[in-house]
Write an enzyme that holds these catalytic residues in place. Structure first.
Site, mmCIF file in Angstrom:
data_model
loop_
_atom_site.group_PDB
_atom_site.id
_atom_site.type_symbol
_atom_site.label_atom_id
_atom_site.label_comp_id
_atom_site.label_asym_id
_atom_site.label_seq_id
_atom_site.Cartn_x
_atom_site.Cartn_y
_atom_site.Cartn_z
ATOM 1 N N GLY A 301 0.727 -1.061 0.001
ATOM 2 C CA GLY A 301 -0.111 -0.026 -0.003
ATOM 3 C C GLY A 301 0.924 1.129 0.027
ATOM 4 O O GLY A 301 1.963 1.353 -0.810
ATOM 5 N N SER A 302 0.242 2.233 0.837
ATOM 6 C CA SER A 302 0.998 3.516 0.805
ATOM 7 C C SER A 302 2.263 3.874 0.970
ATOM 8 O O SER A 302 3.000 4.655 1.025
ATOM 9 C CB SER A 302 0.222 4.467 1.681
ATOM 10 O OG SER A 302 -1.130 4.666 0.887
ATOM 11 N N THR A 303 2.919 2.381 1.964
ATOM 12 C CA THR A 303 4.304 2.643 2.368
ATOM 13 C C THR A 303 5.122 2.450 1.244
ATOM 14 O O THR A 303 6.475 2.723 1.277
ATOM 15 C CB THR A 303 4.452 1.387 3.152
ATOM 16 O OG1 THR A 303 4.214 0.210 2.548
ATOM 17 C CG2 THR A 303 3.763 1.405 4.506
ATOM 18 N N MET A 304 4.740 2.456 0.019
ATOM 19 C CA MET A 304 5.529 2.373 -1.392
ATOM 20 C C MET A 304 5.531 3.664 -1.957
ATOM 21 O O MET A 304 6.479 3.918 -3.010
ATOM 22 C CB MET A 304 4.939 1.345 -2.434
ATOM 23 C CG MET A 304 5.058 -0.052 -1.887
ATOM 24 S SD MET A 304 6.972 -0.357 -1.500
ATOM 25 C CE MET A 304 7.683 -0.491 -3.091
ATOM 26 N N SER A 356 -0.860 11.131 1.626
ATOM 27 C CA SER A 356 -1.029 9.926 0.914
ATOM 28 C C SER A 356 -1.918 9.816 -0.276
ATOM 29 O O SER A 356 -2.944 9.010 -0.158
ATOM 30 C CB SER A 356 -1.426 8.961 2.281
ATOM 31 O OG SER A 356 -1.137 7.532 1.849
#
Length: 585
Positions: A301-304, A356
């Site tokens: 998810g958004s950690t990328m 994000s």
């Protein structure tokens, strides 16, 4: 007449003399043949019937943490064995009530088992010369059985594995079976090195099987190698305690967390929930065995998104001040729609990470060469095993297409359509924290890091880390703040994939970050699977775990605070009372 008798007697004497001489010659010849010609053969045959060999077990090597604390040790025990063939050869003597049945009865009494069961066991093995009775007993229990002096019963030395850290380090260390063979974790992966080499001794037995004398040691045993891991047991306890508390509080299905040394690539802590106690596996369930940090895969998810921003800055098409228009807050690809939480309008890269924005990440990715995001992820190790040698280590999934559809590029930019393990994601953040220089991840202690590769320019990596500081200061990562330290990181809240697509009421909560942000020393990823409470966002569930564990780790390792004096008391109310963890046996 007398003369004839004299001659007859003389011949009889000579005949007897010749026969005696021939017999003596034959006996002497046979004796010479046996003692000289056949000496080696006969001696070997005699030894086969009287000389026995016994294996000398080698002590299995210890597994230690980086400070020399034992994680796995072998303790000597005694195993009681029987020779059923010898026992059944006892001559029955009713007058003194002696026989195999009587010996089995006495043995059953001293062992505290049923006589019928034991007799059936002996009868089933009556033609064998070896059978286990009790394994890995403490000395006093073995001596109690041996004191009964049962025919054919003896004891032999074995080693039993003990794990001082218990459930806290079980997924890293693993365990051995009763034969001291590795079954999971380091015990399995490095079983051959840990085993050592058993020795052998010879001794002479009489016809009753009693040892008359020892001949000597034919081969000396060599203990197994000790293995020193990179794991710091202090950090391992801390991470395990906080992760278990979070799983209990949020009623999550499972969770994992990894801490890496940014400079060396060493794994300082790797914990999972649920776990198990390797010292008591009587109620062990298969699901508890999985080292989820290296086996379980999920969409990050958004950690990328920080890596999407990195790829954009590396392309030369963008700078840190570039403005991205995300209006009207969504993008359509046929029936597929990408949405933000709301219309954030025009934003720079820092605000993109703070808010994000899926739309912002997608627009950036679509403006780059179609393989730019894929190349970035690949260079970070996504889609390849980390290579620490653990059994079942997952490689993750990084899809590759000859021709990319715009929606595939867009989803890849914000962490969907690919899968990683917790360890892989930690490796990626470690690289970013290390100025874009990727060093190999290792589970073994090392003072000098292995050679690595510059995969992100140092200036780009520093810019992105600074943007991630803003996520912790102003955005969804506020709960990851640590008093006295600058923290950089990114939250992620991912819908889980079900049988019919994404489940909109099941989530994976993530936080990935590093500290101190001014000169990162530690990188950490927290993954909580399927929290069922009211809180399920990465910033609510995973970020507080990061804060508590990272604060303890920085303090334990004497890493100096990097916030100015006046700001060191700033703190959010994110601390929870941890639950207790049962240590050891």
């Amino acid at each position: 007449m007398e003369n004839n008798l004299h001659i007859s007697g003389k011949w009889r004497f000579r005949f007897i003399y010749v026969v005696a001489f021939v017999l003596f010659a034959v006996a002497a010849g046979r004796l010479f043949y046996l003692t000289v010609v056949e000496k080696d053969f006969l001696q070997n045959q005699g030894e086969i019937r009287a000389v026995r060999t016994q294996s000398i077990p080698a002590t299995r090597g210890m597994i230690l943490d980086r400070r020399g604390e034992p994680l796995a040790v072998s303790t000597p025990t005694w195993t009681v064995v029987a020779n059923p063939k010898e026992l059944w050869s006892i001559e029955r003597d009713p007058s003194i009530n002696k026989g195999p049945e009587q010996e089995i009865k006495r043995l059953a009494e001293v062992m505290g088992v049923g006589r019928t069961w034991l007799q059936e066991k002996f009868e089933a093995n009556k033609h064998r010369s070896f059978m286990y009775l009790r394994r890995q007993l403490p000395p006093h229990e073995a001596d109690e059985i041996m004191s009964a002096k049962i025919v054919g019963v003896s004891k032999t030395k074995e080693y039993k594995r003990f794990y001082p850290a218990g459930e806290v380090a079980s997924h890293v260390v693993g365990f051995t079976n009763i034969d001291d063979k590795g079954q999971e974790g380091i015990e399995l992966a490095y079983d051959q090195a840990l085993q050592g080499e058993p020795g052998r001794r010879s001794f002479v037995k009489d016809l009753s099987g009693n040892i008359i004398r020892g001949i000597g040691v034919d081969k000396t045993e060599h203990p197994g190698e000790n293995i020193e891991l990179s794991v710091d047991l202090r950090l391992q306890y801390l991470a395990y305690r906080e992760l278990k508390a979070a799983v209990t509080e949020h009623r999550a299905t499972s969770a994992s967390a990894v801490i890496l040394d940014v400079k060396t690539g060493e794994i300082l802590a790797m914990v999972n929930q649920p776990s198990y106690n390797p010292n008591d596996r009587s109620k062990l369930e298969y699901e508890e065995l999985r080292n989820r940090a290296v086996i379980d895969l999920f969409e990050p998810g958004s950690t990328m998104k920080p890596f999407t921003v990195s790829a954009a800055l590396m392309s030369g098409q963008y700078s840190t001040e570039t403005q991205i228009n995300t209006a009207p807050g969504y993008m359509r690809f046929g029936r597929f729609t990408i949405r933000d939480s709301r219309n954030h309008g025009v934003m720079d890269f820092e605000k993109l990470l703070i808010k994000s924005s899926n739309v912002g990440a997608s627009k950036i990715a679509l403006s780059l060469p179609q393989d730019a995001i894929w190349n970035m992820d690949y260079e970070l190790g996504i889609g390849s095993p980390v290579g620490i040698g653990f059994p079942g280590e997952a490689s993750g999934v990084l899809p590759s297409h000859p021709k990319w559809h715009p929606s595939e590029i867009a989803t890849l930019s914000y962490g969907y359509g690919l899968s990683v393990s917790t360890l892989q994601l930690a490796q990626a953040y470690m690289t970013l924290a290390n100025g874009g220089y990727r060093v190999p991840v290792t589970i073994f202690k090392q003072d000098i890091p292995s050679d690595g590769k510059q995969v992100i320019p140092r200036t780009v990596a520093k810019d992105v880390v600074k943007m991630m500081e803003a996520v912790v200061q102003k955005g969804s990562g506020r709960a990851a703040q640590i008093p006295g330290y600058r923290v950089a990181g990114k939250t992620g809240t991912v819908h889980k994939v079900g049988s019919k697509g994404y489940e909109y009421d099941q989530y994976i909560a993530l936080f990935a970050g590093m500290a101190p942000a001014s000169n990162p020393r530690l990188a950490m990823v927290v993954m909580v699977n399927d929290p069922k409470g009211r809180e399920y966002y990465g910033g609510e569930v995973a970020a507080p775990v990061f804060s508590r564990v990272m604060e303890g780790a920085l303090t334990t390792l004497n890493i100096y605070p990097d916030l100015p004096e006046g700001l060191r008391e700033v703190r959010l109310e994110t601390k929870k009372q941890p639950i207790q963890v049962v240590q050891g046996g």
